[in-house]
Each structure stands twice: as C-alpha cells, then as structure tokens.
Design an enzyme around this catalytic site. Structure first.
Site, PDB file in Angstrom:
ATOM      1  N   CYS A 145       0.853  -1.188   0.000  1.00 36.41           N
ATOM      2  CA  CYS A 145       0.000   0.000   0.000  1.00 36.41           C
ATOM      3  C   CYS A 145       0.887   1.234   0.000  1.00 36.41           C
ATOM      4  CB  CYS A 145      -0.901  -0.026   1.238  1.00 36.41           C
ATOM      5  SG  CYS A 145      -1.897   1.469   1.465  1.00 36.41           S
ATOM      6  N   HIS A 146       0.393   2.319  -0.590  1.00 38.41           N
ATOM      7  CA  HIS A 146       1.177   3.558  -0.631  1.00 38.41           C
ATOM      8  C   HIS A 146       1.467   4.105   0.762  1.00 38.41           C
ATOM      9  CE1 HIS A 146       1.519   4.324  -4.939  1.00 38.41           C
ATOM     10  NE2 HIS A 146       0.302   3.829  -5.064  1.00 38.41           N
ATOM     11  N   THR A 147       0.645   3.745   1.748  1.00 36.30           N
ATOM     12  CA  THR A 147       0.908   4.204   3.111  1.00 36.30           C
ATOM     13  C   THR A 147       2.209   3.606   3.637  1.00 36.30           C
ATOM     14  OG1 THR A 147      -1.458   4.394   3.525  1.00 36.30           O
ATOM     15  CG2 THR A 147      -0.031   4.367   5.450  1.00 36.30           C
ATOM     16  N   HIS A 167       0.668  -3.499   6.322  1.00 37.97           N
ATOM     17  CA  HIS A 167      -0.607  -3.509   7.046  1.00 37.97           C
ATOM     18  C   HIS A 167      -1.769  -4.076   6.243  1.00 37.97           C
ATOM     19  CE1 HIS A 167      -0.751   0.180   4.692  1.00 37.97           C
ATOM     20  NE2 HIS A 167      -2.057   0.220   4.858  1.00 37.97           N
ATOM     21  N   GLU A 168      -1.561  -4.481   4.983  1.00 43.88           N
ATOM     22  CA  GLU A 168      -2.620  -5.134   4.199  1.00 43.88           C
ATOM     23  C   GLU A 168      -2.249  -6.603   4.059  1.00 43.88           C
ATOM     24  OE1 GLU A 168      -3.819  -3.672   0.425  1.00 43.88           O
ATOM     25  OE2 GLU A 168      -4.095  -1.620   1.079  1.00 43.88           O
ATOM     26  N   CYS A 197     -12.728  -2.184  19.579  1.00 43.37           N
ATOM     27  CA  CYS A 197     -12.762  -2.854  20.878  1.00 43.37           C
ATOM     28  C   CYS A 197     -14.158  -3.391  21.207  1.00 43.37           C
ATOM     29  CB  CYS A 197     -12.278  -1.920  21.985  1.00 43.37           C
ATOM     30  SG  CYS A 197     -13.454  -0.613  22.451  1.00 43.37           S
ATOM     31  N   CYS A 202     -17.107   2.288  25.105  1.00 42.87           N
ATOM     32  CA  CYS A 202     -16.438   3.025  24.033  1.00 42.87           C
ATOM     33  C   CYS A 202     -17.493   3.744  23.198  1.00 42.87           C
ATOM     34  CB  CYS A 202     -15.612   2.085  23.153  1.00 42.87           C
ATOM     35  SG  CYS A 202     -14.796   2.910  21.765  1.00 42.87           S
ATOM     36  N   CYS A 205     -17.031   3.021  19.335  1.00 46.22           N
ATOM     37  CA  CYS A 205     -17.510   1.723  18.841  1.00 46.22           C
ATOM     38  C   CYS A 205     -19.025   1.618  18.915  1.00 46.22           C
ATOM     39  CB  CYS A 205     -16.865   0.590  19.637  1.00 46.22           C
ATOM     40  SG  CYS A 205     -15.129   0.287  19.201  1.00 46.22           S
ATOM     41  N   CYS A 213     -12.082   3.904  16.797  1.00 42.65           N
ATOM     42  CA  CYS A 213     -11.890   3.435  18.171  1.00 42.65           C
ATOM     43  C   CYS A 213     -10.516   3.868  18.667  1.00 42.65           C
ATOM     44  CB  CYS A 213     -12.009   1.915  18.229  1.00 42.65           C
ATOM     45  SG  CYS A 213     -11.598   1.197  19.832  1.00 42.65           S
ATOM     46  N   ARG A 217      -4.950   3.537  20.361  1.00 43.81           N
ATOM     47  CA  ARG A 217      -4.360   4.522  19.455  1.00 43.81           C
ATOM     48  C   ARG A 217      -3.038   5.061  19.982  1.00 43.81           C
ATOM     49  NH1 ARG A 217      -1.942   6.704  16.463  1.00 43.81           N
ATOM     50  NH2 ARG A 217      -2.399   8.335  14.967  1.00 43.81           N
ATOM     51  N   CYS A 277      -7.046  -2.493   3.648  1.00 36.20           N
ATOM     52  CA  CYS A 277      -6.894  -1.030   3.587  1.00 36.20           C
ATOM     53  C   CYS A 277      -7.514  -0.454   2.319  1.00 36.20           C
ATOM     54  CB  CYS A 277      -5.414  -0.637   3.696  1.00 36.20           C
ATOM     55  SG  CYS A 277      -5.132   1.156   3.714  1.00 36.20           S
ATOM     56  N   ARG A 473      -2.163  -3.197  -7.065  1.00 35.77           N
ATOM     57  CA  ARG A 473      -1.715  -3.863  -5.856  1.00 35.77           C
ATOM     58  C   ARG A 473      -0.749  -4.975  -6.242  1.00 35.77           C
ATOM     59  NH1 ARG A 473      -2.653  -0.155  -3.289  1.00 35.77           N
ATOM     60  NH2 ARG A 473      -3.796   0.054  -1.318  1.00 35.77           N
TER      61      ARG A 473
END
Length: 478
Positions: A145-147, A167-168, A197, A202, A205, A213, A217, A277, A473
C-alpha cells in the site's frame, strides 16, 4: 466420459480444499469486472455494514467470485498479470504444529526498515509469544500500500525506525494470549489498523457515525503493543518497532485481539489482504462516508487502487456520471472498465482542473474524492463540487506539515469538506461481511491484483513496482 467426470470432480475437490486453506490458484490470470452489471451489485446506503444474512458464502465458485467476470465475457484489466507463480506454501497450522511453538518465541524472516528511504533489509527476527489480549499470526500474503511507502520515505510524522512496515495482509492465527476469546488457533484473519474494541464503554464503537476506536491509538502510534513493549527483536536483543498495529512485512506478527477481523476460511488469503486497507477504504468512502445516491455525478482524483475502488463503489450505487482524473492515461482503461464515464488528464490543458470539471457538469459534481494525498488536489476536488450541496472527501494522506486551504466562500456557498479513515468500516464487524459479499459473487476484487511475487524477501521489489505507476496492488505471497 465417466473418467473425465471423475477427474473433473477430483480437480474441483482439490481446488475447493486449496481455497479453504488460503492457497492461491496455480494458474489463470487476473480478470476485469468491467463486463459485469455493477449497478446490480451490493448496495448499502442505509447501513454502515453490508447485510449478508440471506447470502450463502459457499457459492463463490458458481457465482463467479473467483474470476470476477461474467461467464463468457472475460476482459483483462489494464494492469493484469498472471498468477500462475503465486502459490502460497502455508496451510493453516495443525494443533500439533501450533502447539510446538505456542508460548515460545519464533524465529522468522522479516524485511526491516532501518532508516527512511534506505532499502528494507532482510533480517532474522525473534517474534515473542502473544501476551494478554494479543494474537500471534502467520502472515500468508501481504499487499503493498502507498501508506507503507509513505512511512518508509520519511514523510510520516509518526514514522519510527527501525520498524517492520506492512498492514494489508491475510493471516492465520498461530497462537493466542490469555483472555483472547474472539479468535482461536487456525482462524483466518485480516489485520486492522483501525481497531474495534466493541466495549459498551467506548462511545466510538457504540456510535454508527464513526469507526475511530481510540482504545490502543496511543500505543499504536508509538510503535508498541498496548502494554508499551515490542514483540519484535533481532537475535542480539535489538528491539524493532511495530507499525500501524500490524507489521506484516514479516512471516509472523503479533496483533491486538481487537485488531483481528475473523474471516471465512473459504476466502483465499492473498485476496483477503486487499480488504485490509485500500479497496475497503475506497468502497467505504462512497457507501459510508458520503453515501452517494443513485443518479449522482462523481469526480475521482487519483486512479490507484483506492481511486478505482471509489469508481467501483460509485457505479455499484448507481452514479450516472463518473469522472476519472489522473496524470497517467495508462490508468484510464481500468477506470472505464469499472464504470468511469469520462477520463481527464489535467496535463492536457492549462485550464485549472476544477474549472474543467465544473464546465463538464455546469455546476460541479455532487461528490468528489481526493485519492492522492496532494493538498493542491484536495483543494481542486473541493472546488469542483456542486454549488449548494457538493461534498468532497479527503482520502489521501498528505505529507507531514502540509495544510489544506481554500477560500471560505467555497464553503459558505454550500460545499462540504469531509474525510475518511478506512472508509468508515468497523474492522471486526464489517471486513468479514465485505469478504462474504465477495464470496457470494457480488463484490469482485481480482482486478486490483496487478502483480504477485513470492517470498518476504521480494518486498523491496514490490515497492519499486508500486512506485512505477503501473501497479494497483502487488501481492507478496510468503
């Protein structure tokens, strides 16, 4: 004839078994969904999740979910490539295999980012066992991913080094820590950088208005697990930071339980990674954040995987004018296949792109989306939105320190500026439903996989491919 039928049934059984184990097909090519009647697909305008109660996810093959095309109407995407070499070597761990290392550190290979812009380095790392509320997973496939590239480039204000990016992904649970109840060994999961969560305390959520959420974080932004420590180290004890709560450029990773979306084992894990993502974000920006209505006009700036997912989502809900904007005209064929009615290259004219879009629509588009992370493009996207009610959604992540600007009059005259993270989807609730929609043949995604590579050590090559501008991708099979 009887022998042919017998062999055919054996072959079908083998393929079904491979799909259950998350193994990618041994042959074939990525196909386009351009020939599908996308307007007849899943439409979710009143709820933040997709209702699949009346769907049977076990009909994926008969519904055409594997190919993503209508029978007899196969059309390759602009970036399609063979998947014949993309064979995942890992089936779900058996109880015996899992038990042999459960509670013990695991040594494996990972691509470590030591410094910004330096090539990732293949390292042998030690992955500690999961602690309370944590899950250790075997990463089967990871989509670039570009992130990931954004953080690797040094532009991310929260970027930490050394770290394991990624993260993907599609993963299999290897072991769980004390107190984990929502997943167990052998489950297939998609890691979520936006956790859920689901606690009654929360307010995020519990609210249908957001998916943000904040439970972990603080620690996630610091590159550590919720208890403030890392599960990654070199053999000499050097600690390595986590990334986005996922760190999937590694053969094994440790996640918070609340970051694990348990999915159907019928879903091949190399495809499941796409829902971690980009594709989910683009679809959700349309379905959840802006809630595009039938007959609307839409402008999409940036035609990577996120932008094309926006186009696909807009077509699904019945948008009638979809304008695709990019400086790379090679991406236009894929955009048209997914539903774009017009394609515009800003470099073809000296006229400001927002003015060109307004002139194409008289008053501007009902909905516009920035999928570039460029603050000037974000402004252009807002200023081409319809006077009186136009809505512009910021999806792309800008570089550190960048700010957006426009004349206040643009907002006074009725335009709205909004943003989205992960398309508003609640990770543990919604990702499994999106995957069920794919398995039911209602949400084709194969066309996003333009490249596949084998082995975690190929991650640097995948980054180069993603930066080439001719990739949607690139999925790396571990």
């Amino acid at each position: 004839a009887g022998e042919r039928r017998r062999k055919s049934k054996l072959n079908e059984g083998r393929q079904a078994g491979e799909r259950r184990r998350g193994i990618t097909p041994r042959g074939g090519r990525v196909m386009s969904s351009g020939s599908l009647d996308l307007s007849a697909m899943m439409c979710c305008q009143q709820e933040a999740v997709v209702d699949t109660d009346d769907e049977d996810p076990g009909v994926a093959e008969s519904a055409g979910a594997d190919s993503g095309v209508a029978k007899g109407e196969e059309t390759a995407t602009a970036f399609a490539s063979p998947l014949s070499k993309a064979v995942a070597s890992d089936a779900p761990p058996t109880p015996a295999a899992a038990g042999a290392v459960a509670g013990q550190p695991i040594k494996c290979k990972a691509m470590v980012a030591w410094k910004a812009k330096e090539p990732l380095k293949l390292e042998t790392i030690v992955v500690a066992p999961p602690r309370a509320g944590e899950v250790r997973v075997k990463v089967v496939a990871n989509a670039l991913c570009h992130t990931d590239v954004y953080t690797w480039s040094g532009q991310d204000p929260e970027g930490l080094f050394p770290s394991i990016l990624g993260h993907e992904a599609g993963c299999i649970v290897e072991s769980v820590g004390p107190g984990v109840t929502s997943v167990e060994v052998g489950d297939h999961v998609v890691p979520g950088y936006t956790p859920q969560c689901s606690q009654t305390t929360c307010i995020f959520c519990c609210s249908p208005k957001t998916n943000l959420c904040p439970r972990i974080r603080g620690s996630q932004g610091k590159g550590v697990m919720p208890d403030g420590t890392s599960r990654f180290s070199l053999e000499d004890g050097t600690e390595i930071f986590h990334f986005m709560g996922c760190s999937t450029f590694s053969e094994y990773s440790v996640l918070a339980e609340i970051s694990c979306a348990k999915i159907s084992p019928a879903m091949p894990l190399y495809k499941a990674s796409l829902f971690g993502c980009g594709v989910s974000t683009g679809l959700g920006a349309v379905l959840n954040t802006t809630k595009v209505t039938p007959g609307s006009s839409v402008a999409v700036f940036g035609l990577g995987a996120v932008g094309l997912a926006v186009i696909q989502g807009a077509k699904m809900v019945g948008a009638t004018k979809i304008i695709a904007i990019d400086v790379n005209p090679k991406k236009f064929d894929a955009a048209r296949a997914l539903g774009a009615t017009d394609c515009v290259n800003p470099m073809d004219s000296k006229e400001a792109i927002q003015k060109r879009i307004v002139n194409m629509t008289q008053w501007g588009v009902d909905f516009s989306y920035d999928c570039t992370g460029n603050v000037e493009v974000m402004r252009a996207a807002l200023e081409c939105a319809h006077r009186g009610w136009g809505m512009s959604c910021v999806i792309g992540v800008a570089a550190s320190g960048k700010e957006i600007s426009t004349r206040p009059f643009q907002l006074v005259t009725g335009r709205k500026w909004v943003g989205t993270a992960f398309g508003g989807w609640k990770t543990r609730t919604d990702v499994p439903k999106l995957i069920d929609q794919h398995l039911a043949g209602k949400l084709p995604i194969d066309h996003y996989i333009s490249h596949t590579l084998q082995g975690v050590d190929k991650t640097n090559e995948a980054i180069h491919i993603l930066e080439s501008g001719e990739c949607l991708r690139c999925v790396v099979i571990y």
